[in-house]
Design a protein around this motif. Structure first.
Motif, PDB file in Angstrom:
ATOM      1  N   PRO A  91       0.838  -1.206   0.000  1.00  0.00           N
ATOM      2  CA  PRO A  91       0.000   0.000   0.000  1.00  0.00           C
ATOM      3  C   PRO A  91       0.877   1.261   0.000  1.00  0.00           C
ATOM      4  O   PRO A  91       1.830   1.363   0.770  1.00  0.00           O
ATOM      5  N   VAL A  92       0.579   2.201  -0.898  1.00  0.00           N
ATOM      6  CA  VAL A  92       1.341   3.448  -1.014  1.00  0.00           C
ATOM      7  C   VAL A  92       0.511   4.598  -0.443  1.00  0.00           C
ATOM      8  O   VAL A  92      -0.664   4.752  -0.782  1.00  0.00           O
ATOM      9  N   VAL A  93       1.125   5.373   0.417  1.00  0.00           N
ATOM     10  CA  VAL A  93       0.457   6.521   1.031  1.00  0.00           C
ATOM     11  C   VAL A  93       1.205   7.789   0.636  1.00  0.00           C
ATOM     12  O   VAL A  93       2.437   7.845   0.695  1.00  0.00           O
ATOM     13  N   PHE A  94       0.454   8.818   0.196  1.00  0.00           N
ATOM     14  CA  PHE A  94       1.031  10.124  -0.118  1.00  0.00           C
ATOM     15  C   PHE A  94       0.503  11.149   0.885  1.00  0.00           C
ATOM     16  O   PHE A  94      -0.691  11.150   1.215  1.00  0.00           O
ATOM     17  N   GLU A  95       1.398  11.995   1.345  1.00  0.00           N
ATOM     18  CA  GLU A  95       1.003  13.015   2.318  1.00  0.00           C
ATOM     19  C   GLU A  95       1.541  14.380   1.886  1.00  0.00           C
ATOM     20  O   GLU A  95       2.634  14.486   1.343  1.00  0.00           O
ATOM     21  N   ARG A  96       0.742  15.385   2.139  1.00  0.00           N
ATOM     22  CA  ARG A  96       1.191  16.772   1.989  1.00  0.00           C
ATOM     23  C   ARG A  96       1.036  17.422   3.359  1.00  0.00           C
ATOM     24  O   ARG A  96      -0.072  17.683   3.823  1.00  0.00           O
ATOM     25  N   GLY A  97       2.167  17.621   4.015  1.00  0.00           N
ATOM     26  CA  GLY A  97       2.108  18.070   5.397  1.00  0.00           C
ATOM     27  C   GLY A  97       1.597  16.936   6.273  1.00  0.00           C
ATOM     28  O   GLY A  97       2.121  15.829   6.257  1.00  0.00           O
ATOM     29  N   GLU A  98       0.560  17.200   7.048  1.00  0.00           N
ATOM     30  CA  GLU A  98      -0.033  16.177   7.907  1.00  0.00           C
ATOM     31  C   GLU A  98      -1.233  15.511   7.259  1.00  0.00           C
ATOM     32  O   GLU A  98      -1.845  14.615   7.838  1.00  0.00           O
ATOM     33  N   GLU A  99      -1.589  15.939   6.073  1.00  0.00           N
ATOM     34  CA  GLU A  99      -2.815  15.460   5.432  1.00  0.00           C
ATOM     35  C   GLU A  99      -2.502  14.387   4.396  1.00  0.00           C
ATOM     36  O   GLU A  99      -1.619  14.553   3.548  1.00  0.00           O
ATOM     37  N   GLU A 100      -3.233  13.287   4.455  1.00  0.00           N
ATOM     38  CA  GLU A 100      -3.065  12.222   3.468  1.00  0.00           C
ATOM     39  C   GLU A 100      -3.786  12.588   2.173  1.00  0.00           C
ATOM     40  O   GLU A 100      -4.911  13.077   2.194  1.00  0.00           O
ATOM     41  N   ASN A 344      11.134  10.006  -3.217  1.00  0.00           N
ATOM     42  CA  ASN A 344      10.911  11.216  -2.422  1.00  0.00           C
ATOM     43  C   ASN A 344      11.988  12.263  -2.697  1.00  0.00           C
ATOM     44  O   ASN A 344      11.688  13.427  -2.972  1.00  0.00           O
ATOM     45  N   ASP A 345      13.247  11.861  -2.652  1.00  0.00           N
ATOM     46  CA  ASP A 345      14.347  12.813  -2.798  1.00  0.00           C
ATOM     47  C   ASP A 345      14.411  13.416  -4.192  1.00  0.00           C
ATOM     48  O   ASP A 345      14.668  14.618  -4.345  1.00  0.00           O
ATOM     49  N   GLN A 346      14.183  12.602  -5.220  1.00  0.00           N
ATOM     50  CA  GLN A 346      14.413  13.061  -6.586  1.00  0.00           C
ATOM     51  C   GLN A 346      13.146  13.474  -7.330  1.00  0.00           C
ATOM     52  O   GLN A 346      13.247  14.073  -8.403  1.00  0.00           O
ATOM     53  N   VAL A 347      11.968  13.181  -6.756  1.00  0.00           N
ATOM     54  CA  VAL A 347      10.727  13.521  -7.476  1.00  0.00           C
ATOM     55  C   VAL A 347       9.744  14.279  -6.585  1.00  0.00           C
ATOM     56  O   VAL A 347       9.427  15.445  -6.830  1.00  0.00           O
ATOM     57  N   PHE A 348       9.226  13.610  -5.554  1.00  0.00           N
ATOM     58  CA  PHE A 348       8.055  14.134  -4.859  1.00  0.00           C
ATOM     59  C   PHE A 348       8.352  15.340  -3.974  1.00  0.00           C
ATOM     60  O   PHE A 348       7.449  16.170  -3.740  1.00  0.00           O
ATOM     61  N   THR A 349       9.578  15.467  -3.494  1.00  0.00           N
ATOM     62  CA  THR A 349       9.900  16.594  -2.617  1.00  0.00           C
ATOM     63  C   THR A 349       9.665  17.933  -3.309  1.00  0.00           C
ATOM     64  O   THR A 349       9.195  18.891  -2.687  1.00  0.00           O
ATOM     65  N   ARG A 350       9.947  18.006  -4.603  1.00  0.00           N
ATOM     66  CA  ARG A 350       9.772  19.268  -5.322  1.00  0.00           C
ATOM     67  C   ARG A 350       8.309  19.693  -5.403  1.00  0.00           C
ATOM     68  O   ARG A 350       8.004  20.854  -5.658  1.00  0.00           O
ATOM     69  N   TYR A 351       7.383  18.747  -5.180  1.00  0.00           N
ATOM     70  CA  TYR A 351       5.955  19.076  -5.201  1.00  0.00           C
ATOM     71  C   TYR A 351       5.383  19.157  -3.786  1.00  0.00           C
ATOM     72  O   TYR A 351       4.151  19.240  -3.619  1.00  0.00           O
ATOM     73  N   GLY A 352       6.229  19.112  -2.781  1.00  0.00           N
ATOM     74  CA  GLY A 352       5.752  19.194  -1.400  1.00  0.00           C
ATOM     75  C   GLY A 352       5.018  17.948  -0.951  1.00  0.00           C
ATOM     76  O   GLY A 352       4.187  18.008  -0.037  1.00  0.00           O
TER      77      GLY A 352
END
Length: 374
Positions: A91-100, A344-352
């Motif tokens: 299962p993959v979970v994506f979060e922006r801040g504290e919100e899923e 996370n380091d190379q892709v998703f971090t740039r989108y927060g």
């Protein structure tokens, strides 16, 4: 070079080896497989009559030998597939801040099959490295395209060891790529400071998979020979090489069943065949035992419980406990965390955005939680 000498002649300059006075005589005397044509300089020859264990080439933890063994060793390929599929099913979970983030399709953007991408990345990491070519816009992912690890070569600064660029080789073309144009996943390895891992699940499995392949080749050869043991024939009355060759062909054809004759008479005063080596009766027991040991070695290299890997050894009541051990220890954790951290380091971090695999949401973990609460 003196006039009239061939370009491989004694007077020709050589960079790596010394020439010999009688051009190739040394190789012939040492038992070369080619003694009739002595032109040129012999560096290495192989008749390829032995098993693949004579050949080992490593590049980033897994090379040509690993690729070859995956094609001919179903147990090695099974281990890679099980690891890739298990990671892809997490299962993959994506979060922006504290919100899923519930809309995961929005996060992946133009990536049409994220699960397939994760499967390929995890499978490649079994060999130490995985690569992808990203196409990223300022607000969304346009695409992430997996590429075969053998087509990417990292280049490092010889003085500092820092990564400088990548070279992408495909068919007959090569292209130099900046670091930001490549997603590079390198399995952690304490024997490597930076770059693809040297000690990997696949590299640890090569000996076991090669031994199984060699044994299977032996059984195949036995089958092609009608499961007849090799033999020497001690003969009298055969005086010439042509007569000896004819007698060998006649006897070989007879024991392989190429004639319907029950008896075949060979023109010689006496012919006494002597069997060499073990037959199928002797090999059967050791083959099963040795194969089983090597299969367990492959499972251990990947951190897969052998009872799951050889599913006929597992009871249904034990599966959840063994899956928990597999998913929370060993190489499996290292591989899925490498996928997670790199994305996370190379892709998703740039989108927060932060991605993580939530192992606790798997059914095996949920069943135990329900049992404890019930």
């Amino acid at each position: 070079m003196p006039r009239g000498h061939p370009d491989y002649g004694q007077a020709a300059a050589t960079a790596l080896i010394a020439t010999v006075a009688d051009m190739g005589e040394l190789a012939a005397r040492l038992g070369s497989i080619n003694t009739w044509d002595r032109r040129g300089i012999t560096v290495w020859q192989d008749d390829f009559e032995s098993s693949v264990l004579r050949w080992e080439m490593f590049s980033g933890g897994a090379g040509a030998t690993a690729a070859q063994l995956r094609k001919i060793s179903p147990w090695l390929q099974k281990a890679v597939n099980m690891t890739g599929n298990a990671v892809a099913q997490l299962p993959v979970v994506f979060e922006r801040g504290e919100e899923e983030i519930v809309d995961t399709e929005m996060v992946w953007g133009g990536v049409t099959s994220p699960r397939s991408l994760i499967y390929k990345l995890a499978s490649a990491l079994c060999g130490g490295a995985a690569y992808a070519l990203p196409e990223l816009a300022s607000r969304a992912i346009v695409d992430i395209r997996y590429v075969v690890p053998s087509t990417i070569t990292p280049s490092f600064n010889p003085a500092t060891g820092a990564l400088e660029y990548f070279t992408r080789s495909y068919n007959t073309t090569s292209q130099r790529l900046p670091i930001d144009d490549v997603l590079y996943f390198w399995l952690p390895d304490d024997t490597v400071e930076i770059g693809p891992a040297d000690i990997t699940p696949i590299s640890n499995s090569l000996l076991a998979a090669g031994l199984i392949a060699a044994m299977d080749t032996t059984i195949k050869t036995y089958g092609e020979n009608g499961f007849i043991k090799p033999m020497f024939a001690v003969a009298e009355g055969i005086s010439t090489a042509s007569e000896r060759e004819r007698a060998e062909n006649v006897l070989s054809s007879f024991v392989r069943g190429m004639w319907r004759n029950v008896v075949k008479i060979v023109n010689a005063k006496s012919l006494v065949p002597q069997s060499v080596g073990a037959g199928m009766d002797e090999l059967k027991g050791s083959y099963i035992e040795i194969t089983r040991q090597q299969i367990e070695s492959i499972a251990a290299s990947f951190g897969i419980p052998s009872a799951i890997f050889m599913s006929d050894n597992a009871f249904a009541s034990e599966m959840d406990a063994m899956i928990k051990v597999w998913y929370t220890s060993g190489q499996f954790v290292t591989i899925y965390q490498c996928v997670e951290d790199t994305l996370n380091d190379q892709v998703f971090t740039r989108y927060g955005i932060k991605m993580h695999f939530d192992v606790e949401r798997l059914q095996a973990f949920q069943d135990e939680e329900n049992d404890m609460s019930g």
